[in-house]
Design an enzyme around this catalytic site. Sequence first.
Site: not given
Length: 433
Positions: A218-219
Amino acid sequence: MLGVSGGIAAYKAVEICRRLVDAGAWVSPVMTNAATRFVGQTTLSALASEPVRRSLWDEPEPIPHTRLGQGADLVIVAPATARVIGAYAAGISSDLLTATLLATRAPVLLCPAMHTEMWEHPAVRENVATLRRRGVHVVEPAAGRLAGGDLGTGRLADPADIVAAAAGILGLERRPGRPPGSGSGLAGVAGLAGLAGVVAVVTAGGTREPLDPVRYIGNRSSGKQGYAVAAELARRGASVQLISTVSRPAPPGVAVTAVETAAQMGVAVREAAGSAQVVVMAAAVADFRPKAVAPEKIKKQDGPPEVVLEPTPDILAGLGRARRPGQVIVGFAAETVAPSAAAPLGRTLRDYARAKLDSKGADLIVANDVAAPGVGFAHDTNAVLIVGRGGFEADIALTNKDVVAAAVVDAIAALINRPTPVNRPTQEEQEQS
Ligand code: PMT
């Protein structure tokens, strides 16, 4: 009339004034003496193109409070201090601002700002309740950091919310016997709802690309910037669908579709974009995802897995290719710009933004240098360079994400309202492509 009383939030009155003027309002600023300790009256008078009035005695007109009160379509007090609220509730007119509040029959919008202890004091609560009972509008203060670093409720509400509230009041309330706009010109603020009938799609948050049933790549995107854009579009009258990976309260009037992966976001965006005039891709979409997703949790004892990645489809570039006439496609660009001397090939945020404008086929790119302090992922603030066709550029210095959102929506509105020449590639751009 914009009344400014003496609190630290007085500096935000400058932004409120600018937004009102941008919306076509004629703003008459009135400051208390204490307000001038926090913000210069030259700033307000320059923005309003109107002299700031401060005194009952020294103005050119003999009875300034009745002239101001009678001429206003709306009286806004932002920030409204405990003193001004108390004086207004008690009917005491000790200065030009409080005298004007008593002398006007126009709707009044109070925007309180003070420390939490003061805001929660029974005297202030009762004064606000009294004024509400008398029909005064109140934009509640927000929670957050206060003067001196304290946290609590008492911050002046966002300028965009205050101006939206003003527009709502002007749209709903007209003084009997006066046609809209016959007074000071403030009724022009109602024109803020300038995107009525426009269907918009906004994406927000970071996608999650699963490795196994419990892990993902993810980020750091919080969705704040995308939600702010969606909220601003809705405030201006657009019908907004927000396609989001994060769980945040939906902005008023915005329909939220929850997704998780880049593939799910792509499906939802393509479906919604079919009937949308505006698409804003504020989400941080993964460029790569694991090629294979393990059906069961990867076991630690099996040792570190070797993860093979594959590219995700580029949603924005796909929209750019499939664009319908009149559709406005807006992308964001999250870049990390090294200090100029060390930047690869000396490339600047502008270079990256312009390159993405072309490679994605977008009408606007909102570029942020996410390595800069307070900028980009998860912050409440952002600083962006908005670039568009025909050399369009807007440089927004570090500010709240809702102010950035307002600038983005301003640029979108300009494209919708003036499709040429900004929206159309220049001769040079046509030749290059
Ligand atoms: O969410 P916040 O915490 O408020 O943070 C805001 C933000 C930093 C996420 C936001 O301001 C921002 O920069 N969003 C874009 C992030 C990003 O993915 O940038 P990019 O340069 O990698 O992608 C460029 C554009 O292509 C973006 O509009 C992106 O949505 C889009 N894209 C990217 C990859 C892909 N597969 N499909 C896409 O559509």
